[in-house]
Scaffold this motif. Structure first.
Motif, PDB file in Angstrom:
ATOM      1  N   ARG A 124      34.353   4.206  80.421  1.00 54.45           N
ATOM      2  CA  ARG A 124      34.871   5.554  80.695  1.00 54.45           C
ATOM      3  C   ARG A 124      35.333   6.229  79.401  1.00 54.45           C
ATOM      4  NH1 ARG A 124      39.603   7.043  85.083  1.00 54.45           N
ATOM      5  NH2 ARG A 124      40.124   9.081  84.235  1.00 54.45           N
ATOM      6  N   GLY A 125      36.028   5.446  78.566  1.00 54.91           N
ATOM      7  CA  GLY A 125      36.486   6.000  77.294  1.00 54.91           C
ATOM      8  C   GLY A 125      35.314   6.466  76.446  1.00 54.91           C
ATOM      9  N   TYR A 126      34.298   5.669  76.442  1.00 62.28           N
ATOM     10  CA  TYR A 126      33.107   6.013  75.672  1.00 62.28           C
ATOM     11  C   TYR A 126      32.471   7.287  76.247  1.00 62.28           C
ATOM     12  CZ  TYR A 126      28.677   5.345  73.176  1.00 62.28           C
ATOM     13  OH  TYR A 126      27.582   5.509  72.349  1.00 62.28           O
ATOM     14  N   ALA A 127      32.371   7.311  77.573  1.00 64.49           N
ATOM     15  CA  ALA A 127      31.706   8.435  78.232  1.00 64.49           C
ATOM     16  C   ALA A 127      32.481   9.729  78.013  1.00 64.49           C
ATOM     17  CB  ALA A 127      31.555   8.144  79.719  1.00 64.49           C
ATOM     18  N   GLU A 128      33.819   9.640  78.085  1.00 59.08           N
ATOM     19  CA  GLU A 128      34.622  10.854  77.882  1.00 59.08           C
ATOM     20  C   GLU A 128      34.456  11.381  76.463  1.00 59.08           C
ATOM     21  OE1 GLU A 128      38.465   9.453  78.997  1.00 59.08           O
ATOM     22  OE2 GLU A 128      38.249  10.095  81.090  1.00 59.08           O
ATOM     23  N   GLN A 129      34.475  10.467  75.502  1.00 57.19           N
ATOM     24  CA  GLN A 129      34.292  10.888  74.108  1.00 57.19           C
ATOM     25  C   GLN A 129      32.925  11.530  73.914  1.00 57.19           C
ATOM     26  OE1 GLN A 129      36.999   9.918  71.598  1.00 57.19           O
ATOM     27  NE2 GLN A 129      36.005  11.829  71.089  1.00 57.19           N
ATOM     28  N   LEU A 130      31.957  10.925  74.563  1.00 56.92           N
ATOM     29  CA  LEU A 130      30.594  11.448  74.452  1.00 56.92           C
ATOM     30  C   LEU A 130      30.493  12.833  75.096  1.00 56.92           C
ATOM     31  CD1 LEU A 130      27.619  10.990  73.724  1.00 56.92           C
ATOM     32  CD2 LEU A 130      27.345   9.785  75.905  1.00 56.92           C
ATOM     33  N   VAL A 131      31.126  12.973  76.252  1.00 57.23           N
ATOM     34  CA  VAL A 131      31.097  14.262  76.956  1.00 57.23           C
ATOM     35  C   VAL A 131      31.778  15.339  76.120  1.00 57.23           C
ATOM     36  CG1 VAL A 131      32.126  15.482  78.910  1.00 57.23           C
ATOM     37  CG2 VAL A 131      30.838  13.378  79.285  1.00 57.23           C
ATOM     38  N   ALA A 132      32.942  14.985  75.527  1.00 55.66           N
ATOM     39  CA  ALA A 132      33.663  15.950  74.709  1.00 55.66           C
ATOM     40  C   ALA A 132      32.820  16.399  73.531  1.00 55.66           C
ATOM     41  CB  ALA A 132      34.979  15.340  74.235  1.00 55.66           C
ATOM     42  N   ALA A 133      32.191  15.427  72.882  1.00 52.87           N
ATOM     43  CA  ALA A 133      31.373  15.748  71.711  1.00 52.87           C
ATOM     44  C   ALA A 133      30.163  16.589  72.114  1.00 52.87           C
ATOM     45  CB  ALA A 133      30.926  14.454  71.030  1.00 52.87           C
ATOM     46  N   LEU A 134      29.563  16.226  73.226  1.00 53.44           N
ATOM     47  CA  LEU A 134      28.380  16.944  73.686  1.00 53.44           C
ATOM     48  C   LEU A 134      28.735  18.385  74.071  1.00 53.44           C
ATOM     49  CD1 LEU A 134      25.400  16.475  74.134  1.00 53.44           C
ATOM     50  CD2 LEU A 134      25.908  15.645  76.431  1.00 53.44           C
ATOM     51  N   ALA A 135      29.875  18.505  74.724  1.00 54.56           N
ATOM     52  CA  ALA A 135      30.313  19.846  75.115  1.00 54.56           C
ATOM     53  C   ALA A 135      30.531  20.716  73.884  1.00 54.56           C
ATOM     54  CB  ALA A 135      31.590  19.739  75.932  1.00 54.56           C
ATOM     55  N   LEU A 136      31.194  20.149  72.895  1.00 50.81           N
ATOM     56  CA  LEU A 136      31.454  20.916  71.673  1.00 50.81           C
ATOM     57  C   LEU A 136      30.160  21.296  70.988  1.00 50.81           C
ATOM     58  CD1 LEU A 136      33.498  22.049  69.686  1.00 50.81           C
ATOM     59  CD2 LEU A 136      33.572  19.810  68.568  1.00 50.81           C
ATOM     60  N   LEU A 137      29.261  20.350  70.946  1.00 48.95           N
ATOM     61  CA  LEU A 137      27.972  20.615  70.293  1.00 48.95           C
ATOM     62  C   LEU A 137      27.231  21.763  70.973  1.00 48.95           C
ATOM     63  CD1 LEU A 137      26.082  19.516  68.086  1.00 48.95           C
ATOM     64  CD2 LEU A 137      25.094  18.003  69.803  1.00 48.95           C
ATOM     65  N   LEU A 138      27.222  21.719  72.307  1.00 49.85           N
ATOM     66  CA  LEU A 138      26.518  22.761  73.053  1.00 49.85           C
ATOM     67  C   LEU A 138      27.236  24.110  72.933  1.00 49.85           C
ATOM     68  CD1 LEU A 138      25.589  20.659  76.209  1.00 49.85           C
ATOM     69  CD2 LEU A 138      24.028  21.485  74.429  1.00 49.85           C
ATOM     70  N   LEU A 139      28.552  24.037  72.991  1.00 48.28           N
ATOM     71  CA  LEU A 139      29.304  25.294  72.889  1.00 48.28           C
ATOM     72  C   LEU A 139      29.077  25.942  71.524  1.00 48.28           C
ATOM     73  CD1 LEU A 139      32.613  24.302  74.691  1.00 48.28           C
ATOM     74  CD2 LEU A 139      31.019  26.099  75.398  1.00 48.28           C
ATOM     75  N   ARG A 140      28.970  25.143  70.492  1.00 50.31           N
ATOM     76  CA  ARG A 140      28.701  25.703  69.168  1.00 50.31           C
ATOM     77  C   ARG A 140      27.337  26.371  69.135  1.00 50.31           C
ATOM     78  NH1 ARG A 140      31.058  21.554  64.633  1.00 50.31           N
ATOM     79  NH2 ARG A 140      33.267  21.952  65.070  1.00 50.31           N
ATOM     80  N   GLN A 141      26.475  25.927  70.029  1.00 52.57           N
ATOM     81  CA  GLN A 141      25.170  26.575  70.115  1.00 52.57           C
ATOM     82  C   GLN A 141      25.219  27.755  71.101  1.00 52.57           C
ATOM     83  OE1 GLN A 141      22.490  22.625  69.214  1.00 52.57           O
ATOM     84  NE2 GLN A 141      22.559  23.455  71.244  1.00 52.57           N
ATOM     85  N   ARG A 142      26.458  28.066  71.512  1.00 52.82           N
ATOM     86  CA  ARG A 142      26.699  29.196  72.403  1.00 52.82           C
ATOM     87  C   ARG A 142      26.068  28.986  73.761  1.00 52.82           C
ATOM     88  NH1 ARG A 142      29.696  32.544  70.060  1.00 52.82           N
ATOM     89  NH2 ARG A 142      29.407  34.173  71.641  1.00 52.82           N
ATOM     90  N   ASP A 143      25.926  27.709  74.108  1.00 54.94           N
ATOM     91  CA  ASP A 143      25.507  27.397  75.470  1.00 54.94           C
ATOM     92  C   ASP A 143      26.729  27.407  76.366  1.00 54.94           C
ATOM     93  OD1 ASP A 143      22.904  27.026  74.712  1.00 54.94           O
ATOM     94  OD2 ASP A 143      23.155  24.863  74.371  1.00 54.94           O
TER      95      ASP A 143
END
Lengths: 603, 300
Positions: B109-128
């Motif tokens: 779960r810890g891994y998944a949450e970190q991954l989700v946070a990073a993925l969200a940030l990455l996508l948001l930076r792409q204005r998704d």
């Protein structure tokens, strides 16, 4: 298969551990959280056959591994294939006791035993440790060549030997060896009377007893000459063991004095008055049979004139009557050689000295003793009732006596005691009593043993030449004996003289009569006879003997070749430690391979 | 930043111990972006929208040189997408996700949450537009997809929402996600997939039928992949309480084979419906799953 450390076999019980783990696997109590348990269940479901096979294989490999290690720890030895044997410690007990001189089937038993021992020793290899032990317990060690030479030199003993001692020494010798294969090989005639013992069964034994029945034996069991001093008459008594009647003869020196045929079980008795004088060898001979060793038996007697005795009136009527009967029987004579007299009236030795009848003469008696050189003095009277102790004194009561006290350091013998104190003492040329030999002082004069006692005192202690007569020493060959004081040599019947030093010597190995010499005079006799039980040739069976000597590991046979094979059988075992360790390593490797195997295909 | 210090390449457990999820997620994304040769935004924006500071990895063609000359600041021109991507991150927070095989590892779960946070940030930076759905046996958190700059903080805050730790009902969660996200977009499912395949595949088919791109990130602990536990025990699933007595040495090989089969089955089934599948082991650096997710993002 044998083991050096069999207690390690208990480790084999550890083999139950993997078995139990396998069987109790469903009862594992430990719980571990594992979210992917569904994959585990699926794996077990899909691979159940191969997993079961694998688990069984692993369990089997682990059980075998534990068993192999437990076996290896027990240091096993397993019989090897092929010929020859490994290094072994072997002790050969060669029975050379007198009974092995018996002839069976035209050959002495000892020849069979010696041939068997030779055959056994010839099969030895340079790596073996060997000992040869004879019936007397003597242990010889060395190579097979050395021991073969010893076997050739060994002859039958004149004695029964001590076979249990020989076996124990043989067992101790092999147990002291570092070699793992140990064996005591016994070649014996199996004489039952010689093997009445059970060994501790802590060493393997192979027993060879020649086949066939022992020869029928006729034996002289005993020969006695009474009295020790013939004056010159005496009586010879013998007992013969024979299945039927047998011819015999009695011989004194080299002269036959009587012969006849002995009926079965009948004792032989002869009264003779031979002309020979001095110490004489006496023997009885039976018609020879297949066991000649016990066809002759020996005794010794001293033959001479009876002691001439003077009985003083002070000695009393009972002593006078006893001496009279001895004179009438020819065992004493009237004369001045020996006096029997009250101490206060004695003027010379040899003499049987009695206490004074009148108490006022006590001082005179002590002065007389001092004058004669007797190291004893009379003391106060003791009228308490006591029981006498000593040879021929059984039941004798003493009611009146004078206490005897030592006066000097000269050696003397105490022949009897009363109340724990010396009652009758003796020394060179004298015998001194503390009581008058009268029923008012002691019951001894009215006892049946009194006259024989008096005869012995006169014949052996006081009779001229008293110092030359003593009771013959009777011994078995090689036994330690005590000779009369002053002995310096022994002389056999044919005149051969052997010097001796000290009073204690080992009796000669040859049976017969040996005269004990002091200077040029014969002062006694040493009679060497084999023990009577050596004439009993009944054998113990080889099987029973093997079981007695080595328990369940005992092997016994009447076949020489088989005995040789049995004796070396422990050496044909090889240590299995190395192969077992290799097997254990292979099992370990197989277990590891099975664990790491990606898949074991179900059959 | 040198590649050896890139947070997306560091050990996840070590990285998680360095700071809050928000901080760590930024390091991961920064590191990830610095590792790209070209900006991922190339070619998909055509209409100018805004300026933003230059970041390493940005295509130099989009640097506004006039501003740079005037104010000595490097800024990059940003363009409005013609069609904005709407990504929904579906995170499994069931009890099985809260497990790790060793203290040196991070939980799934810890891994998944970190991954989700990073993925969200990455996508948001792409204005998704990025949204989040957390579920166990029911949907616990729902953040609708938005492309605002504050969206990421909402998502990070939602990751800390209470709830979770119960049994997993992935099919229901996916159905609810379909109802919540009505416009076509990308569904990124992060789960250990310790569920029955049938209903889940049916739900995923429904999402595909609705026009969603589906990316499945299958999170596994290393011990679940290779069965590295030792000894004999009753191995018990904390969710279903299924208990299997076994000796690890005896079943390790068979287990490994079975897991390989399971992965192959998921991959095949998802591939058949046009969904992406990626196995993520919790001792893997985050760069790997991020790259896989981004590849799916860039797929036409």
């Amino acid at each position: 298969m044998s083991f050096l450390a069999p207690f390690y076999l208990l480790l084999g019980a550890a083999a139950a551990v993997p078995l139990l783990l396998h069987l109790l696997r469903k009862r594992i109590a430990t719980r571990v959280d594992f979210p992917a348990a569904r994959y585990l269940a699926r794996a077990e479901r899909e691979h159940s056959r191969s997993l079961r096979l694998r688990n069984l294989l692993l369990m089997l490999l682990r059980v075998l591994l534990v068993l192999a290690l437990a076996l290896a720890a027990a240091r096993p030895f397993v019989p090897s294939l092929g010929v020859g044997h490994g290094p072994s410690a072997l002790a050969v007990v060669l029975d050379n006791s007198l009974s092995t001189t018996a002839v069976a089937g035209g050959t002495p038993v000892f020849s069979h035993l010696r041939a068997a021992a030779r055959k056994l020793l010839r099969a030895a290899t340079p790596g073996d440790r060997l000992w040869l032990v004879t019936a007397d317990g003597r242990v010889r060690g060395g190579s097979s060549d050395v021991l073969l030479a010893e076997v050739a030199r060994i002859t039958p003993s004149e004695d029964a030997g001590d076979l249990p001692l020989a076996f124990r020494r043989a067992a101790a010798a092999v147990k002291g060896s570092a070699l793992p294969s140990r064996m005591v090989a016994v070649a014996t005639d199996g004489q039952a009377t010689a093997w009445r013992f059970t060994a501790r069964a802590d060493v393997a034994a192979a027993v060879y007893v020649p086949g066939g029945a022992p020869p029928r034996n006729r034996a002289v069991l005993s020969l006695d000459a009474e009295p020790v001093r013939w004056t010159p008459r005496g009586t010879i008594t013998a007992r013969v063991d024979a299945a039927d009647s047998v011819g015999y003869r009695f011989v004194i020196g080299s002269r036959t004095i009587a012969r006849g045929t002995a009926a079965r079980g009948e004792p032989l008795q002869v009264h003779v008055a031979p002309p020979e004088r001095g110490w004489q060898a006496l023997r009885i001979e039976l018609e020879p049979d297949d066991y000649a060793a016990d066809d002759v038996r020996w005794a010794a007697v001293w033959i001479g004139a009876p002691p001439a005795v003077t009985v003083d009136a002070s000695a009393g009527t009972f002593v006078a009557a006893a001496v009279g009967s001895l004179i009438a029987d020819g065992r004493a004579a009237r004369g001045g050689d020996v006096a029997i007299v009250s101490a206060d009236a004695a003027s010379s030795l040899p003499a049987l000295l009695l206490p004074p009848t009148d108490p006022v003469r006590l001082g005179a008696a002590n002065r007389s003793l001092a004058k004669l050189g007797v190291p004893w003095r009379f003391g106060l009277a003791d009228k308490s009732l006591n029981i006498a102790r000593g040879d021929r004194m059984e039941g004798v009561e003493v009611s009146t006596r004078l206490r005897l006290t030592r006066a000097g350091t000269a050696s003397s013998d105490t022949l009897a005691t009363a109340g724990g104190e010396p009652w009758i003492v003796a020394g060179p040329g004298y015998v001194l009593t503390a009581s008058a030999l009268d029923p008012s002082a002691t019951s001894f004069p009215v006892r049946a043993s009194f006259v024989p006692w008096l005869a012995d005192v006169l014949a052996l202690r006081l009779g001229a030449p008293g110092a030359d007569v003593s009771v013959p020493v009777v011994a078995r060959p090689g036994a330690i004996v005590r000779l009369p004081a002053g002995a310096d040599a022994i002389e056999n019947a044919s005149g051969g003289i052997r010097a001796v030093t000290g009073e204690r010597i080992a009796a000669p190995a040859e049976r017969g009569v040996w005269f004990v010499r002091r200077g040029s005079r014969r002062i006694g006799a040493l009679v060497v006879n084999s023990p009577a039980n050596e004439s009993v040739l009944a054998r113990e069976s080889a099987e029973r003997l093997g079981a007695r000597l080595a328990g369940r590991t005992g092997m016994a046979t009447s076949d020489q070749a088989r005995w040789v094979r049995q004796a070396w059988s422990s050496g044909t075992s090889r240590p299995a430690l190395g192969p077992l360790l290799i097997i254990a390593l292979l099992l370990l490797a197989a277990e590891t391979a099975a664990l790491r195997s990606p898949r074991i295909t179900a059959a | 930043m040198e590649s050896s210090l890139r947070a997306d390449l560091l050990d996840p457990a070590a990285l998680a111990s360095l700071g809050h999820i928000e901080v760590v997620a930024r390091w991961i994304v920064d590191g990830f972006l610095s590792g790209l040769h070209r900006s991922p935004r190339k070619g998909f924006s055509v209409e100018f929208a805004d300026f933003r500071p230059y970041q390493p990895g940005d295509d130099l063609r989009f640097v506004d040189w006039k501003i740079a000359a005037r104010s000595d600041r490097w800024v990059v021109k940003q363009y409005e997408e013609e069609t904005n991507l709407r990504a929904t991150l579906v995170l499994d927070v069931s009890r099985s996700m809260a497990w790790r095989s060793a203290p040196t590892l991070i939980t799934k779960r810890g891994y998944a949450e970190q991954l989700v946070a990073a993925l969200a940030l990455l996508l948001l930076r792409q204005r998704d537009a990025v949204g989040l759905i957390r579920f166990d046996d029911a949907v616990r958190t729902s953040v609708p997809p938005r492309a605002r700059t504050t969206q990421w903080r909402r998502i990070v805050a939602a990751l800390a929402d209470p709830g979770g730790g119960r049994a997993s009902d992935l099919a229901t969660a996916l159905s609810q996600a379909a109802r919540l996200v009505t416009r076509r977009g990308m569904m990124v499912l992060v789960s250990d997939l310790l569920v029955d395949e049938g209903p889940v595949l049916a739900a995923l088919r429904g999402l595909r039928a609705a026009g969603h791109d589906v990316v499945v990130l299958h999170v596994m602990d290393p011990a679940e992949r290779e069965f590295q536990l030792a000894g004999e025990a009753n191995f018990t699933d904390p969710e279903s309480l299924l208990s299997v007595p076994a000796s690890s040495a005896d079943v390790r090989t068979a287990y490994g084979d079975t897991v390989t089969e399971v992965i192959a089955e998921w991959r095949q089934a998802l591939s058949a419906m046009g969904a992406s599948y990626e196995l993520v082991v919790t001792d893997q650096p985050y760069a790997v799953p991020l790259r896989r997710a981004l590849d799916a993002r860039q797929r036409p």
